[in-house]
Enzyme design. Structure first.
Site, PDB file in Angstrom:
ATOM      1  N   GLU A 192       0.822  -1.206   0.000  1.00 17.35           N
ATOM      2  CA  GLU A 192       0.000   0.000   0.000  1.00 17.35           C
ATOM      3  C   GLU A 192       0.862   1.264   0.000  1.00 17.35           C
ATOM      4  O   GLU A 192       0.436   2.316  -0.482  1.00 17.35           O
ATOM      5  CB  GLU A 192      -0.933  -0.025   1.221  1.00 17.35           C
ATOM      6  CG  GLU A 192      -2.284   0.595   0.941  1.00 17.35           C
ATOM      7  CD  GLU A 192      -3.304   0.321   2.040  1.00 17.35           C
ATOM      8  OE1 GLU A 192      -2.949   0.418   3.228  1.00 17.35           O
ATOM      9  OE2 GLU A 192      -4.461   0.024   1.709  1.00 17.35           O
ATOM     10  N   HIS A 221       8.240 -26.187   1.912  1.00 17.90           N
ATOM     11  CA  HIS A 221       7.510 -27.310   1.339  1.00 17.90           C
ATOM     12  C   HIS A 221       6.327 -26.836   0.504  1.00 17.90           C
ATOM     13  O   HIS A 221       5.397 -27.585   0.275  1.00 17.90           O
ATOM     14  CB  HIS A 221       7.046 -28.245   2.441  1.00 17.90           C
ATOM     15  CG  HIS A 221       8.185 -28.880   3.163  1.00 17.90           C
ATOM     16  ND1 HIS A 221       8.641 -30.142   2.868  1.00 17.90           N
ATOM     17  CD2 HIS A 221       9.000 -28.399   4.133  1.00 17.90           C
ATOM     18  CE1 HIS A 221       9.673 -30.425   3.649  1.00 17.90           C
ATOM     19  NE2 HIS A 221       9.910 -29.392   4.427  1.00 17.90           N
ATOM     20  N   LYS A 239     -14.253   1.462  -3.051  1.00 13.96           N
ATOM     21  CA  LYS A 239     -15.163   1.885  -1.980  1.00 13.96           C
ATOM     22  C   LYS A 239     -16.417   2.518  -2.558  1.00 13.96           C
ATOM     23  O   LYS A 239     -17.538   2.205  -2.164  1.00 13.96           O
ATOM     24  CB  LYS A 239     -14.472   2.907  -1.063  1.00 13.96           C
ATOM     25  CG  LYS A 239     -13.448   2.326  -0.133  1.00 13.96           C
ATOM     26  CD  LYS A 239     -12.954   3.408   0.840  1.00 13.96           C
ATOM     27  CE  LYS A 239     -11.719   2.947   1.575  1.00 13.96           C
ATOM     28  NZ  LYS A 239     -11.134   4.005   2.412  1.00 13.96           N
TER      29      LYS A 239
END
Lengths: 453, 453
Positions: B286, B313, B427
């Site tokens: 961000e 792994h 938003k």
């Protein structure tokens, strides 16, 4: 169930694909890749494709027998495994148990704890909160030589036998190769209950073997429904490319990788599916991060785990404004289990009251749709996979679908998607540093290079 | 504490840097970037750098007062926040509480639960296992308009007031802007206890404000030690480039990004530090995923969260054999808290007995060193940051150091590392889809484009 609008040129301009014509152009190649995988599987002699048979459920009676015997005897299950021996079960249990199952006062099944690291503080911390008399340990390692798993096994065995004496052996189930490796003979010597990992099933493809099914069954998951869902993915896989979500997904990923997008974000909009991202990340990374056959070129895009809406407040700034180096896979859940609504608890506050009485799942999916649209607007292609709900059948379907897709992507890349030669050196160097007999030369090499713990 | 051997040409050939001469060549630029940040902070008028003052602990008395009052009154704390309002506290509590704190029979502090999504099944599932009489809710939103947090707040308020009547207000603490936004006046009207988020502190830089400190203090973490550690990072930051780990880390990341490595893997070798990777991923993504000033170029490398040894792994196959598109930051912990050793519980099994009696932390760090070496061998540069142990002071130090580094990387990229304009569209589209008043035009736009929930 697969929405491809946000990869299309119609939506993304030059950042997009003319998907219909790409699909047309690649249909034969995609079907050939699928047919090659199917034919190798059908031959019965392929060393890697045993996972395609797992939805048939050959091991189910054994798993259910052990789970039924455990019912009521054990409050807690400790699963010892790492990577493919852990992430499948973890995904299933996290998605399908009550979201705070381990804190419930009354529980209908065992709590399942996954030990997937050699963090001594965490391992001893876990044993501290458990009662050995009421705990079952499921040690999972195909070879029996996985250092991390074996270290945790040694701690658990010492803990159980210290508390229970000779009875400890009734508290251990070993899931391992039916013949090879050291865990099978050890389990037989000790008298542990055992379950097989078929030799032709690799760890990251093992979720529907005993590796994933036993932890799930012990945790009260409907394992039959899981397998039914997984079977359904094979029906999709068999369809012509024009009607085949597996092949379409594989194609989208392949084409964008060829255009230089080296990052593959996997983002389910569901807290309960958060470990599906981890499971997928291993499946994708370990299968496709390879030297290509022939020219040896290093290929493979890097999976990034995310969870919506959470990571909108963490990663989406980068996805929107950062480089066009990604493709994003969103997973949408149509229906919640509980149909919870947002209470209208601040009716006089207009910046909150518009949420009142709306279902949470409507908000979740509004955010998904808004993010998908906003990413496309910024030139970042994205696809949405929709599940009707988070249940065993749908999760079984989705996981098998993603395994089939990964197999096809391996074919398209001309690699072996089923081995993992690249992890060998790290293991060998660990043995050397830990003083395991037989690794003296490596140890000297490391000393000379100034490498020490 | 910073090991840079595995970025060097001496080790990686052409994939590496001649770090000594690069540092020499860039020292003035690095120090200028640092000085620019310091000067803006010292001016006292910068809109974004309030986080640099947080280690001084102005809010500490308030936080401790509330935490002391809560002591013994509450068994559980529910933290409502998302992104920067959640990840800092989550990192602290997960790293510094007992690893299975929530399952302990006797607890010296509250269990802290973080609600960071709008998953209705999970939110209602959590409230189901809690007792409202013994639960404190900490709602965290700088603006008070964070949709996800406000939805969860509405559920918690309804749940508390349903069970407690008017007493619900003693069970809510609001952490929000001291003046602006809607949560502050709402809290005052309702009579909630409040704490400030300074206007000059952004979410992802807020861990040492009340945002992170209150959940940590309620969970029994030594918050003073955290701040002491954070202060120490500023001493490092003040040093000349030749002796400054912040500037060196920033330089390494900057140079490899310039060479086209667009993936930044963050991999602590510690289960307890797993959420540090999530916190760092937000901080990095961000802050640095931005349009560059002037030319508007899209910059920013993509953080990948990992945990060692677990992800060896899962991811290391790709890191070793896949494209040379990464740089990896490993975090090493010198000493475990408990000094647990691996029992020699299979003395007759040579493939296990070499582990017997060795400390777990020795195995953990052997794996780290082996992986670092194996990655370098495959042309993937990596750095190792070492912490003496996982405690409040060291974690405070490391988190502040990473924030300082991120600020410098922002300067080097010529971007504003402290805003997040790219999340706005998502938003707004969510508001439109949810029928919030004032967003009708957007709603029509979406309808025309065929975008619906």
């Amino acid at each position: 169930m697969l929405d491809l609008r946000n990869v299309d040129r119609a939506r993304l301009g030059n950042d997009g694909l003319d998907f219909a014509s790409e699909l047309n152009a690649h249909a034969a190649k995609l079907e050939a890749a699928r047919d090659a995988v199917q034919a190798r599987f059908a031959s019965g002699t392929d060393a890697y494709l045993g996972w395609m048979a797992l939805p048939q459920g050959d091991v189910l009676p054994e798993v259910l027998r052990i789970a039924e015997r455990a019912q009521g005897r054990f409050d807690d299950v400790v699963v010892l495994g790492i990577g493919g021996s852990s992430l499948g079960g973890l995904t299933l249990v996290t998605a399908l148990q009550h979201p705070y199952f381990n804190l419930l006062g009354r529980r209908s099944a065992a709590r399942v704890h996954f030990v997937d690291n050699v963090d001594g503080d965490v391992i001893t911390g876990l044993l501290e909160v458990l009662d050995p008399r009421r705990t079952l340990v499921n040690v999972i390692s195909k070879s029996g030589t996985t250092t991390e798993t074996m270290a945790a096994y040694l701690s658990c065995k010492a803990w159980l036998s210290g508390a229970l004496g000779a009875d400890y052996k009734d508290h251990i189930v070993a899931t391992t190769d039916p013949e090879k490796g050291i865990l099978r003979p050890l389990a037989q010597r000790e008298g542990y209950e055992t379950l097989p990992v078929p030799p032709t099933v690799g760890g990251r493809f093992s979720v529907f073997s005993a590796v994933g099914l036993l932890p799930a069954a012990l945790g009260g998951i409907d394992v039959r429904a899981l397998l039914n869902g997984a079977k359904r993915a094979h029906d999709v896989f068999a369809a012509p490319a024009s009607d085949n979500d597996v092949l379409k997904l594989a194609l989208v990923n392949h084409l964008f990788a060829e255009r230089g997008r080296n990052i593959n974000v996997f983002m389910p909009y569901s807290t309960r599916l958060r470990f599906l991202s981890d499971w997928f990340a291993q499946l994708w990374a370990e299968s496709l991060g390879k030297h290509r056959r022939g020219d040896g070129e290093r290929v493979g895009t890097t999976p990034v785990k995310a969870v919506g809406t959470t990571d909108q407040h963490s990663q989406v700034q980068l996805y929107r404004e950062g480089p066009k180096d990604k493709i994003v896979t969103l997973v949408k859940v149509e229906q919640a289990d509980r149909a919870a609504t947002i209470p209208n608890a601040e009716p006089n506050e207009p910046e909150m009251s518009y949420l009142g009485h709306k279902p949470y799942q409507t908000l979740m999916n509004a955010e998904l749709v808004a993010t998908a649209h906003a990413l496309a607007e910024a030139g970042q292609p994205n696809v949405t996979l929709t599940l009707p709900r988070v249940d065993a059948e749908n999760l079984g379907f989705l996981m098998q679908l993603l395994m089939l897709q990964t197999a096809v992507n391996g074919e398209l890349l001309n690699i072996n998607a089923f081995d993992q030669p690249g992890v060998e050196l790290g293991k060998v160097l660990t043995y050397a540093l830990m003083g395991r007999p037989g690794f003296d030369e490596r140890r000297e090499e490391l000393q000379k290079a100034g490498v020490e713990i």
